[in-house]
Design a protein around this motif. Structure first.
Motif, PDB file in Angstrom:
ATOM      1  N   GLY A 254      79.207   9.714  81.451  1.00  0.00           N
ATOM      2  CA  GLY A 254      79.709   8.700  82.486  1.00  0.00           C
ATOM      3  C   GLY A 254      81.373   8.271  82.324  1.00  0.00           C
ATOM      4  N   LYS A 255      82.100   8.836  81.525  1.00  0.00           N
ATOM      5  CA  LYS A 255      83.554   8.826  81.601  1.00  0.00           C
ATOM      6  C   LYS A 255      84.299   9.656  82.386  1.00  0.00           C
ATOM      7  CE  LYS A 255      83.867   7.198  76.657  1.00  0.00           C
ATOM      8  NZ  LYS A 255      84.432   7.773  75.373  1.00  0.00           N
ATOM      9  N   CYS A 256      85.188   9.531  83.040  1.00  0.00           N
ATOM     10  CA  CYS A 256      85.992  10.096  83.932  1.00  0.00           C
ATOM     11  C   CYS A 256      86.858  11.090  83.256  1.00  0.00           C
ATOM     12  CB  CYS A 256      86.956   9.396  85.158  1.00  0.00           C
ATOM     13  SG  CYS A 256      85.805   8.411  86.190  1.00  0.00           S
ATOM     14  N   LEU A 257      86.776  12.218  83.163  1.00  0.00           N
ATOM     15  CA  LEU A 257      87.570  13.206  82.366  1.00  0.00           C
ATOM     16  C   LEU A 257      88.702  14.026  83.246  1.00  0.00           C
ATOM     17  CD1 LEU A 257      85.216  14.623  79.857  1.00  0.00           C
ATOM     18  CD2 LEU A 257      86.592  12.353  79.680  1.00  0.00           C
ATOM     19  N   ALA A 258      88.415  14.227  84.531  1.00  0.00           N
ATOM     20  CA  ALA A 258      89.512  14.862  85.367  1.00  0.00           C
ATOM     21  C   ALA A 258      88.986  14.601  86.757  1.00  0.00           C
ATOM     22  CB  ALA A 258      89.097  16.502  85.184  1.00  0.00           C
ATOM     23  N   ALA A 259      90.021  14.831  87.543  1.00  0.00           N
ATOM     24  CA  ALA A 259      89.847  14.454  88.932  1.00  0.00           C
ATOM     25  C   ALA A 259      90.655  15.470  89.960  1.00  0.00           C
ATOM     26  CB  ALA A 259      89.968  12.940  89.453  1.00  0.00           C
ATOM     27  N   VAL A 260      90.280  15.865  91.140  1.00  0.00           N
ATOM     28  CA  VAL A 260      91.031  16.257  92.275  1.00  0.00           C
ATOM     29  C   VAL A 260      90.929  15.734  93.549  1.00  0.00           C
ATOM     30  CG1 VAL A 260      91.306  18.561  93.557  1.00  0.00           C
ATOM     31  CG2 VAL A 260      90.580  18.728  91.215  1.00  0.00           C
ATOM     32  N   ALA A 261      92.157  15.189  94.024  1.00  0.00           N
ATOM     33  CA  ALA A 261      92.276  14.455  95.131  1.00  0.00           C
ATOM     34  C   ALA A 261      92.638  15.286  96.444  1.00  0.00           C
ATOM     35  CB  ALA A 261      92.964  13.322  95.125  1.00  0.00           C
ATOM     36  N   ILE A 262      92.175  15.259  97.423  1.00  0.00           N
ATOM     37  CA  ILE A 262      92.549  15.990  98.592  1.00  0.00           C
ATOM     38  C   ILE A 262      92.956  15.129  99.728  1.00  0.00           C
ATOM     39  CG2 ILE A 262      92.288  17.911 100.549  1.00  0.00           C
ATOM     40  CD1 ILE A 262      89.859  17.788  97.335  1.00  0.00           C
ATOM     41  N   ASN A 263      94.422  14.991  99.900  1.00  0.00           N
ATOM     42  CA  ASN A 263      94.880  14.292 101.111  1.00  0.00           C
ATOM     43  C   ASN A 263      94.540  12.832 100.784  1.00  0.00           C
ATOM     44  OD1 ASN A 263      96.067  16.591 102.667  1.00  0.00           O
ATOM     45  ND2 ASN A 263      93.742  16.795 103.392  1.00  0.00           N
ATOM     46  N   ALA A 264      94.523  12.525  99.667  1.00  0.00           N
ATOM     47  CA  ALA A 264      94.057  11.181  99.068  1.00  0.00           C
ATOM     48  C   ALA A 264      94.799  10.627  98.216  1.00  0.00           C
ATOM     49  CB  ALA A 264      92.570  11.200  98.632  1.00  0.00           C
ATOM     50  N   SER A 265      96.354  10.488  98.637  1.00  0.00           N
ATOM     51  CA  SER A 265      97.252  10.029  97.444  1.00  0.00           C
ATOM     52  C   SER A 265      97.013   8.562  97.079  1.00  0.00           C
ATOM     53  CB  SER A 265      98.681  10.057  98.089  1.00  0.00           C
ATOM     54  OG  SER A 265      98.945  11.438  98.175  1.00  0.00           O
ATOM     55  N   ARG A 266      96.799   7.693  97.917  1.00  0.00           N
ATOM     56  CA  ARG A 266      96.281   6.338  97.376  1.00  0.00           C
ATOM     57  C   ARG A 266      95.189   6.387  96.525  1.00  0.00           C
ATOM     58  NH1 ARG A 266      95.644   2.125 102.322  1.00  0.00           N
ATOM     59  NH2 ARG A 266      97.791   2.963 102.514  1.00  0.00           N
ATOM     60  N   ASP A 267      94.255   7.169  96.640  1.00  0.00           N
ATOM     61  CA  ASP A 267      93.097   7.085  95.622  1.00  0.00           C
ATOM     62  C   ASP A 267      93.509   7.677  94.387  1.00  0.00           C
ATOM     63  OD1 ASP A 267      91.246   6.025  97.566  1.00  0.00           O
ATOM     64  OD2 ASP A 267      90.693   8.122  98.324  1.00  0.00           O
ATOM     65  N   PHE A 268      94.519   8.866  94.389  1.00  0.00           N
ATOM     66  CA  PHE A 268      94.911   9.388  93.107  1.00  0.00           C
ATOM     67  C   PHE A 268      95.196   8.498  92.223  1.00  0.00           C
ATOM     68  CE2 PHE A 268      97.298  12.197  90.853  1.00  0.00           C
ATOM     69  CZ  PHE A 268      96.393  13.053  90.157  1.00  0.00           C
ATOM     70  N   SER A 269      96.031   7.428  92.624  1.00  0.00           N
ATOM     71  CA  SER A 269      97.038   6.680  91.586  1.00  0.00           C
ATOM     72  C   SER A 269      95.557   5.824  90.755  1.00  0.00           C
ATOM     73  CB  SER A 269      97.912   5.353  92.265  1.00  0.00           C
ATOM     74  OG  SER A 269      96.986   4.846  93.053  1.00  0.00           O
ATOM     75  N   VAL A 270      94.431   5.702  91.347  1.00  0.00           N
ATOM     76  CA  VAL A 270      93.273   4.736  90.756  1.00  0.00           C
ATOM     77  C   VAL A 270      92.648   5.803  89.965  1.00  0.00           C
ATOM     78  CG1 VAL A 270      91.275   3.552  91.079  1.00  0.00           C
ATOM     79  CG2 VAL A 270      93.346   2.899  92.561  1.00  0.00           C
ATOM     80  N   LEU A 271      92.376   7.223  90.571  1.00  0.00           N
ATOM     81  CA  LEU A 271      91.672   7.969  89.714  1.00  0.00           C
ATOM     82  C   LEU A 271      92.521   8.561  88.345  1.00  0.00           C
ATOM     83  CD1 LEU A 271      90.588  10.364  92.711  1.00  0.00           C
ATOM     84  CD2 LEU A 271      89.163   9.201  91.304  1.00  0.00           C
ATOM     85  N   SER A 272      93.761   8.477  88.513  1.00  0.00           N
ATOM     86  CA  SER A 272      94.730   8.611  87.219  1.00  0.00           C
ATOM     87  C   SER A 272      94.352   7.604  86.150  1.00  0.00           C
ATOM     88  CB  SER A 272      95.932   8.907  87.656  1.00  0.00           C
ATOM     89  OG  SER A 272      96.313  10.005  88.610  1.00  0.00           O
ATOM     90  N   ARG A 273      94.281   6.496  86.711  1.00  0.00           N
ATOM     91  CA  ARG A 273      94.091   5.462  85.723  1.00  0.00           C
ATOM     92  C   ARG A 273      92.800   5.559  84.993  1.00  0.00           C
ATOM     93  NH1 ARG A 273      95.507  -0.009  88.744  1.00  0.00           N
ATOM     94  NH2 ARG A 273      95.017  -1.073  86.654  1.00  0.00           N
ATOM     95  N   LEU A 274      91.542   6.050  85.701  1.00  0.00           N
ATOM     96  CA  LEU A 274      90.280   6.012  85.378  1.00  0.00           C
ATOM     97  C   LEU A 274      90.243   7.368  84.411  1.00  0.00           C
ATOM     98  CD1 LEU A 274      88.035   5.678  88.667  1.00  0.00           C
ATOM     99  CD2 LEU A 274      88.146   4.230  86.764  1.00  0.00           C
TER     100      LEU A 274
END
Length: 407
Positions: free
Chosen positions: A360-380
């Motif tokens: 259930g924990k977020c360990l990694a993420a890849v965002a494609i053309n989604a810079s706004r989402d990436f800032s939140v994903l980074s915090r997760l």
């Protein structure tokens, strides 16, 4: 009392450290040593903006006046050739010897050598610095045949700009897919498809046996017997941490300079940061990360530690790239146990991202053309917040809602 700080390496890590030291009120001497004669510049723009002819020269990390204002002693074009850890001194190629109270080692990586027959012919390039970039750019003429050996981030970035410049481009990759180590298999496959749509030819599970030509490159021979026409070759096969000087000085090194989470080496007065440092990771282990953001973080952490302000920072790999017109941002290691959860679809052309979850924990993420989402994903990812896979994948649910504590 710390009066003399020597920084070996004039790239991003070295300049970031000098800036941080002055920003924290350190007023002793700072010597910045670099093998290139140019003022420190932004290297990531070489494979994108400079080769793409959007700009003629890479931006400087700091303008000329800053070094004078902050009293940074520059030793450019005069590389370090020896370090004496016991005597606390650095010897430069010119013969000058600099004493130090603290040393930051930030030499980066050295590109791997293409060790095949014909690897020394004219037309075989690498892309490490501005001189390499200018040499490669001189071969960027429409209709010429460019073979890129290695399908990593740099190789794919160069393939993008070369194809847009009208070159015929082939990527030769020994793995069974592009970019799986950085982006994971699904996103790597999608990137390959985007490059192929641009007209880039991609050869997977392929290895170079030799390069043909009399004085200049003419073709590339693969191990399976196929021959690829080539006017120009880019060897983009990665690099190894440039740790020879510290290793010779008796500092512990193992595929990079071994450091703790403050950047301290096996010698209390010597620190390392950037691509040359094997830095501890938040999810375990340690390695050289070779990313812009991590380099900055490490240099700032090491600078504070040199001044006695120890703020250990375990690293999470964080980077970005532009491939085939797509902006891709990455945080964490996409390869590992767990499940992959998508929001959006790669085929839609809209912003999308994929997250690797474990328990259930977020360990990694890849965002494609989604810079706004990436800032939140980074915090997760940084916080390793537990999230619901249903909510994570639901485009009707704001990502910021997932940051709120749940009971």
């Amino acid at each position: 009392m710390i009066k003399n700080i020597v920084i070996v390496g004039s790239g991003l890590a070295g300049v970031t450290a000098a800036r941080k030291l002055r920003g924290r009120g350190y007023n002793g001497s700072i010597h910045l040593i670099g093998s290139e004669k140019e003022l420190p510049y932004d290297r990531p723009t070489l494979s994108k903006d400079v080769l793409g002819r959007r700009i003629e020269v890479p931006p400087k990390l700091m303008d000329d006046a800053w070094y004078e204002k902050e009293k940074i002693d520059l030793h450019l074009g005069d590389k370090a050739v020896a370090i004496d850890a016991r005597q606390r001194s650095v010897t430069l190629e010119s013969g000058l010897t600099l004493d130090f109270d603290r040393l930051l080692f930030a030499t980066g990586i050295q590109p791997r050598t293409l060790s095949v027959t014909g690897g020394g012919l004219d037309g075989v390039h690498r892309l490490r610095d501005l001189r390499d970039c200018k040499s490669l750019l001189s071969a960027f003429e429409a209709g010429r045949n460019l073979v890129i050996i290695g399908g990593g981030l740099i190789g794919c970035e160069v393939a993008t700009v070369a194809r847009k410049a009208g070159l015929e481009v082939t990527i030769v990759e020994c793995a069974d897919e592009l970019l799986t180590r950085v982006l994971g298999r699904q996103v790597g496959a999608w990137c390959r498809e985007q490059l192929q749509a641009l007209g880039v030819r991609v050869e997977l599970r392929a290895q170079v046996e030799s390069i043909f030509g009399e004085r200049c490159v003419r073709s590339v021979m693969l191990f399976d017997g196929r021959e690829l026409v080539a006017d120009t070759i880019l060897a983009s096969i990665g690099g190894i941490p440039d740790d020879n000087l510290l290793s010779a000085a008796g500092i512990y090194c193992e595929t990079g300079v071994l450091v703790d989470a403050c950047g301290k080496t096996s010698c209390d007065e010597i620190y390392a940061a950037g691509d040359v440092a094997a830095w501890p990771l938040k999810q375990g282990g340690r390695r050289s990360l070779e990313t812009y953001i991590n380099t900055q973080q490490q240099a700032e952490t090491a600078s504070l530690a040199m001044l006695g302000d120890f703020q250990p920072q375990l690293q999470i790999p964080t980077s970005w790239t532009e491939i085939a017109g797509q902006r891709i941002q990455i945080i964490g290691d996409m390869n590992g146990p767990g499940e992959y959860v998508w929001r959006g679809e790669l085929t839609s052309g809209e912003p999308a991202f994929v997250v690797r979850l474990l328990y259930g924990k977020c360990l990694a993420a890849v965002a494609i053309n989604a810079s706004r989402d990436f800032s939140v994903l980074s915090r997760l990812v940084i916080s390793e917040i537990k999230v619901s896979t249903v909510l994570l994948s639901d485009t009707n649910v704001s990502l910021r809602e997932l940051l709120k504590p749940r009971h």
